[in-house]
Design an enzyme around this catalytic site. Structure first.
Site, PDB file in Angstrom:
ATOM      1  N   SER A  24       0.769  -1.105  -0.023  1.00  9.47           N
ATOM      2  CA  SER A  24       0.034   0.083  -0.102  1.00  9.47           C
ATOM      3  C   SER A  24       0.760   1.124  -0.154  1.00  9.47           C
ATOM      4  O   SER A  24       1.425   1.490  -1.015  1.00  9.47           O
ATOM      5  CB  SER A  24      -0.948  -0.091   1.148  1.00  9.47           C
ATOM      6  OG  SER A  24      -2.187   1.028   1.097  1.00  9.47           O
ATOM      7  N   LYS A  64      -0.874  -4.256  -3.059  1.00 10.19           N
ATOM      8  CA  LYS A  64      -2.091  -3.648  -2.699  1.00 10.19           C
ATOM      9  C   LYS A  64      -2.227  -2.303  -3.360  1.00 10.19           C
ATOM     10  O   LYS A  64      -1.532  -1.226  -2.801  1.00 10.19           O
ATOM     11  CB  LYS A  64      -2.369  -3.639  -1.225  1.00 10.19           C
ATOM     12  CG  LYS A  64      -3.419  -2.834  -0.741  1.00 10.19           C
ATOM     13  CD  LYS A  64      -3.537  -2.763   0.816  1.00 10.19           C
ATOM     14  CE  LYS A  64      -4.712  -2.087   1.237  1.00 10.19           C
ATOM     15  NZ  LYS A  64      -4.920  -0.781   0.679  1.00 10.19           N
ATOM     16  N   ASP A 110      10.233   5.922  -9.943  1.00 11.89           N
ATOM     17  CA  ASP A 110       9.613   6.577 -11.402  1.00 11.89           C
ATOM     18  C   ASP A 110      10.509   7.739 -11.499  1.00 11.89           C
ATOM     19  O   ASP A 110      10.885   8.171 -12.421  1.00 11.89           O
ATOM     20  CB  ASP A 110       8.254   6.898 -11.313  1.00 11.89           C
ATOM     21  CG  ASP A 110       7.478   5.447 -11.439  1.00 11.89           C
ATOM     22  OD1 ASP A 110       8.170   4.423 -11.905  1.00 11.89           O
ATOM     23  OD2 ASP A 110       6.487   5.362 -10.855  1.00 11.89           O
TER      24      ASP A 110
END
Length: 701
Positions: free
Chosen positions: A471, A496, A482
């Protein structure tokens, strides 16, 4: 969090009305059976309506869902197939396609009937086990016991069940016999254990049964939707805030007594200097003049609910100190409740020195167990509110003062928490920009941004993750990856990729009662619990969802955790992976050139350093142990197997210890706790060291 994300509207549609005449009266229950109350039936229907109207993943409440709920509920009752008889389960099959109707009508008769059957079988088994302890056991017979029966059929006859439990009791007793040959003493130990389990079964409440069934229902809809009864709701919220209001003590139930197990240093109980570990609490009173309630034999959750309370209020405890008997008389202690910060569950830092090419490199490691935020204190304007980002900033200040060369954020075991904190924490390491995208229940996409252009820490960094990182951990590690801000190391994360909000059912039911559309008794506070509803899906700023697939590290390291046994992709009701458009962001750097170089150095170490082979052997042995099915019930054979396994485990551990420069252990010697055996952390630190010492210009940094 909802206001920041613009998702507040998703909650508003939860305040729905429904016709209370749909309530189906429960059947008459035999004396001694647990039965649901009217409020639980009301909450059941309410939860079904709310999930049907507002959950991100839309699931029809029909016979197909009913079958899934039935299987989950049956599994939660007797996953190991060691209590219920095949005939019981055959009798339950009539409910397989009825539970959807029961859920919508608030009819809990069938599921409570199933539980009462299980409770009866459970107590039968425990009484049988107690009776067996009055007989003699032959530990010289050649027989085996299979403790894991999950994949085996339910037992058909009582005689077969007795045979299984004869083996189970024999195994429990044999475990004690291997350590101490006093058979009479060992039987008494087991009698206390079985009797305690029997007593606890007798204290099972309707809330326990309702929680079990609702958990089976919500998990069948979505693995991260959850209903919490009042006590479990309070426990869940303590985990999110890392704070609670109480006396600062950890409690356990031992032989019918609520027992102090540990004290929070500096907490209210600690400050009295009159309360110590292993003291027993026998009565509780509220305020200076409140009457004492004797809690001997109470369930632990009921006792905890009386001990906790608002900061500044008084709770009086009657304490029976360790080693004292009732004839000595209890001691009354007055405690002023306070806010307790759970420091042992907060972010921590350490410094390790790694070596490469004759150079020493100082690595600061910050371990974050969860993304926590004391939202109540934050909303109240408390400048000292507890949060992950605030704690990490202080730890970074310490590491900067000690002039570390790089920082590693350890998110292993971090199951997530506050989305706000994941965004704010990312902002410490990047300039302003998007951190995560969220698609809501209306399929609208919103981008959550870090708006602060400053970078709190700009040095080399890595993020360490494993299969239990989920999560918010995945949001943070994905953003770092990224942006090219740092390396992501470890093993593939959980997967998740959904966002939940918490709905206080007490408020909902009171609102419905005011509209004349609820059938519940609202005279008591906080009796309906809370519901966690999925209201969105996370996407990386690159457009890929973290759902199902998780985050793949730049360099993967071996782990004890078997991916095929743990992770979102093992959840039948999980949402699928998909993609959306990319956010507008600029990479801090490209690590495309340096990652292959670092991977090559890691692989070279793994082939030439004996510590790597030793570590791989430890992992393989651990996974092989998971596959063991049967255990010998012959005393000599079990001892031989245990001794052989212990010798092999010691040999494997010593190979690893010697390879990393630690002294070997002797048989029977205590194993000192050391982080040096945390191979994944050690290797991640070495990779970060290689990164720091690499040619940053050629790496595009």
């Amino acid at each position: 969090m909802l206001k920041k994300m613009g998702l507040g509207a998703a909650v508003m549609c939860l305040y729905i009305s429904f016709n209370s005449s749909a309530f189906s009266p429960v059947k008459a229950y035999p004396a001694g059976d647990i039965q649901p109350d009217k409020n639980e039936s009301e909450v059941c229907r309410l939860v079904v309506k709310m999930l049907s109207a507002s959950n991100y993943k839309k699931v029809a409440v029909n016979d197909s869902l009913s079958a899934l709920v039935f299987d989950r509920y049956l599994k939660s009752l007797d996953e190991n197939h060691s209590y219920l008889l095949a005939g019981d389960v055959t009798g339950f099959e009539q409910y397989r396609t009825l539970l959807d109707d029961d859920l919508q009508n608030g009819n809990l008769a069938h599921v409570f009937g199933m539980f009462n059957t299980f409770k009866m079988r459970n107590e039968e088994r425990l009484r049988y086990a107690l009776a067996l302890l009055n007989t003699d056991f032959d530990f010289s017979k050649k027989e085996t016991y299979t403790p894991d029966r999950k994949e085996m059929p339910f037992i058909k006859t009582e005689a077969e069940m007795n045979a299984l439990w004869s083996q189970r009791v024999k195994y429990d007793l044999l475990e004690l016999q291997l350590a101490n040959q006093d058979i009479a003493k060992n039987k008494e130990i087991l009698k206390k254990k079985y009797q305690n389990l029997l007593d606890q079964s007798g204290k099972t409440s309707s809330q326990d049964v309702f929680q079990l069934f609702m958990s089976a229902f919500t998990a069948s809809v979505d693995p991260h939707v959850a209903y919490f009864n009042p006590f479990n709701a309070s426990q869940f919220n303590v985990g999110i805030t890392r704070a609670l209001e109480g006396i600062g003590a950890t409690l356990a139930l031992e032989n019918e007594y609520v027992t102090i197990k540990s004290l929070t240093p500096g907490g209210p109980a600690y400050k009295t200097k009159l309360i110590n570990p292993d003291d027993r609490i026998i009565a509780i009173a509220q305020g200076k003049d409140g009457q004492f309630a004797d809690i001997t034999g109470w369930r632990l959750d009921n006792a905890i609910s009386l001990i906790r309370g608002p900061k500044g209020t008084i709770v009086k405890l009657k304490i029976l100190p360790k080693g004292k008997s009732f004839s000595d008389g209890p001691q009354t202690v007055e405690v002023v409740r306070d806010k307790i910060i759970l420091q042992d569950q907060s972010a921590k830092q350490e410094i390790r020195t790694c070596k490469s090419g004759g150079k020493d490199v100082k690595i600061g490691i910050i371990t974050i167990p969860a993304f926590y935020l004391d939202y109540k204190a934050y909303e109240a304007g408390d400048r000292n509110y507890k949060s992950t980002t605030r704690d990490v900033k202080l730890l970074l200040d310490t590491l900067k003062q000690k002039k570390v060369d790089g920082v590693m954020i350890d998110l292993r075991g971090n199951g997530g928490g506050s989305l706000t904190e994941a965004i704010n924490l990312t902002g410490l390491f990047i300039a302003s920009g998007p951190v995560v995208q969220v698609r809501d229940v209306n399929q609208k996409i919103q981008v959550s941004q870090d708006l602060d252009p400053s970078i709190y820490y700009s040095g080399p960094m890595a993020v360490l993750v494993d299969r239990t990182s989920a999560s918010a951990s995945e949001i943070f590690s994905a953003a770092i990856q990224d942006y090219g801000r740092g390396l992501v190391l470890g093993s593939k994360t959980y997967g998740k990729g959904s966002v939940q909000t918490t709905v206080n059912l007490n408020q909902v039911v009171r609102k419905l009662a005011g509209q004349g559309t609820a059938n519940a008794d609202t005279s008591k506070q906080d009796q309906f619990g809370q519901l966690n509803v999925t209201i969105g899906k996370f996407y990386r700023i690159s457009g890929s969802s973290t759902q199902h697939k998780g985050v793949t590290p730049d360099i993967e390291l071996p782990s004890y955790i078997t991916p095929s046994k743990y992770g979102e992709d093992n959840e039948p009701s999980a949402m699928p992976w998909d993609t959306i458009g990319k956010s507008d962001y600029t990479q801090t750097a490209s690590l495309n050139k340096v990652v292959p170089v670092l991977t090559g150095l890691y692989q070279q170490r793994s082939q030439t350093n004996p510590a790597y082979k030793a570590y791989y052997n430890v992992i393989k042995a651990y996974q092989d142990d998971e596959a063991l099915k049967s255990i010998p019930l012959n005393a000599q054979e079990l001892k031989r197997v245990r001794d052989a396994n212990a010798a092999k485990a010691l040999d494997r551990e010593n190979q690893l210890r010697v390879a990393i420069g630690l002294p070997a252990l002797k048989k029977g010697e205590a194993r000192p706790r050391t982080d040096d055996l945390d191979f994944m952390k050690t290797e991640a630190g070495q990779i970060l060291t290689d990164y720091i010492l690499s040619d940053k210009t050629s790496a595009g940094i």
